[in-house]
Design a protein around this motif. Sequence first.
Motif, short mmCIF file in Angstrom:
data_model
loop_
_atom_site.label_atom_id
_atom_site.label_comp_id
_atom_site.label_asym_id
_atom_site.label_seq_id
_atom_site.Cartn_x
_atom_site.Cartn_y
_atom_site.Cartn_z
N THR A 240 -8.06 10.17 -4.32
CA THR A 240 -8.19 11.52 -4.89
C THR A 240 -7.15 11.65 -6.01
O THR A 240 -5.96 11.53 -5.76
N SER B 226 0.85 -1.19 0.00
CA SER B 226 0.00 0.00 0.00
C SER B 226 0.89 1.24 0.00
O SER B 226 1.87 1.31 0.72
N GLN B 227 0.54 2.21 -0.81
CA GLN B 227 1.28 3.47 -0.83
C GLN B 227 0.31 4.60 -0.57
O GLN B 227 -0.78 4.65 -1.15
N ALA B 228 0.72 5.52 0.27
CA ALA B 228 -0.16 6.62 0.61
C ALA B 228 -0.39 7.53 -0.59
O ALA B 228 -1.52 7.93 -0.87
N GLN B 229 0.69 7.84 -1.30
CA GLN B 229 0.60 8.88 -2.32
C GLN B 229 1.58 8.55 -3.44
O GLN B 229 2.75 8.30 -3.18
N ILE C 232 -13.14 3.13 -4.09
CA ILE C 232 -12.32 1.94 -4.38
C ILE C 232 -12.85 0.78 -3.56
O ILE C 232 -13.15 0.95 -2.37
N PRO D 215 -3.59 0.91 -4.14
CA PRO D 215 -3.12 -0.25 -3.37
C PRO D 215 -4.05 -1.45 -3.57
O PRO D 215 -5.27 -1.29 -3.58
N THR E 49 -3.86 9.90 -4.19
CA THR E 49 -3.75 9.68 -2.75
C THR E 49 -4.82 8.68 -2.33
O THR E 49 -6.00 8.85 -2.64
N ALA E 50 -4.39 7.63 -1.62
CA ALA E 50 -5.28 6.52 -1.24
C ALA E 50 -5.67 6.64 0.22
O ALA E 50 -4.81 6.75 1.10
N THR E 51 -6.97 6.61 0.50
CA THR E 51 -7.51 6.84 1.83
C THR E 51 -8.45 5.70 2.19
O THR E 51 -9.39 5.42 1.46
N PRO E 52 -8.21 5.00 3.31
CA PRO E 52 -9.06 3.86 3.65
C PRO E 52 -10.42 4.28 4.21
O PRO E 52 -10.53 5.29 4.90
N THR F 98 -9.98 -0.62 0.34
CA THR F 98 -11.38 -0.24 0.21
C THR F 98 -11.48 1.15 0.81
O THR F 98 -11.09 1.36 1.97
N GLY F 99 -11.93 2.10 0.02
CA GLY F 99 -11.96 3.48 0.49
C GLY F 99 -12.14 4.42 -0.68
O GLY F 99 -13.03 4.20 -1.51
N ILE F 100 -11.31 5.45 -0.75
CA ILE F 100 -11.38 6.40 -1.86
C ILE F 100 -9.96 6.74 -2.33
O ILE F 100 -9.00 6.60 -1.58
#
Lengths: 140, 140, 140
Positions: C40, C4-7, C102, C32, C131-134, C36-38
């Motif tokens: 941006t 998983s990568q934040a950004q 996601i 990632p 940017t990946a946000t759970p 499961t999330g969003i």
Amino acid sequence: MQRSQAQTRFEISTKDQLSVTDITAQVHAAVPDDLTGIITVFVEHTTAAIAVNEAEKRLQGDLETALNELIDDTGWRHNEIDGNADSHIRAMLIGASATIPIEDGELATGTWQSVLLIECDGPRTRTVSVTATPAVNSHT
Amino acid sequence: MQRSQAQTRFEISTKDQLSVTDITAQVHAAVPDDLTGIITVFVEHTTAAIAVNEAEKRLQGDLETALNELIDDTGWRHNEIDGNADSHIRAMLIGASATIPIEDGELATGTWQSVLLIECDGPRTRTVSVTATPAVNSHT
Amino acid sequence: MQRSQAQTRFEISTKDQLSVTDITAQVHAAVPDDLTGIITVFVEHTTAAIAVNEAEKRLQGDLETALNELIDDTGWRHNEIDGNADSHIRAMLIGASATIPIEDGELATGTWQSVLLIECDGPRTRTVSVTATPAVNSHT
């Protein structure tokens, strides 16, 4: 108390070719009770959009008129395929999603703000998803 | 070091009926020092909007001109109520929020990008919220 | 399995002054595997934008035509500086980012939805961040 859910979906049937439907109640029902953070309200279609604005009947008609006047309904090349290029372009101007702050399970919106589904190629049944994301230090 | 805060609010007074105000400094002040993730900047009103673009004075005037020319200020049915249908429609075209990536407490924006409050029915005092959301694996 | 990568960031070279580029594959590669999330998707420029719509070639041309017709390319005060006020205004109407749900590492989008980079002042090389946000309770 309702359990927190990461992601929920609901369906909305729209009534006209271009129409505005207040979906605030359905969105609110999808917000976890204890959430402080944001939700992303996302419509899974290319000829519909999500906005946050006032759910006043005459204004809803005005937005329909404005989108009609801004974008012509003839002369598009995509119409060789399925005749709805104008609907796609109107939807892109509004956008497929809205991200809304949540405080203690409530929409942290202003007095006059509602969540609106903007139908640009109806009548159709549309699928909307709501994804709930916690803020920093919110202990959800 | 500032404590992380889930959600903060600030107020902005606008000066004209249609005007663009650079709120980057106020937004930046609301970002937790150690955040990597996103913030949602949300205006709690139906006749104002948030954009991310260049805070250049002449461009700000050009955007005001463009929104004026795109949407007429007469002929709307909502005007029977409070005479500002044009303001609502202009605000919907821009949108009530912006979601912006954050890296180590700083706005991860390009060189020329600022956060702009688009006033469409001023002068008024407007409330803006900033909600901070951590990215995956960001250990905030 | 990918960590998983934040950004993450990627670059896209565009070909024309006004053009639409499908960036769904690059965006998907930045999600990632287990998220499961969003996400941006954010373009770090003031004369380009991000939309979610159909990546059909004729429709892409129609959107270019529509943005050209909506906003004139002369008469702007910002043009005293660098001659691209129209590009900024077109980009603001679409917006600098899209937030997309996601589910289990996949874009939770509808059948016809792609992620589109709307170039308004090309040809240029553009930087896009993801940017990946759970979501809540997603145990990412």
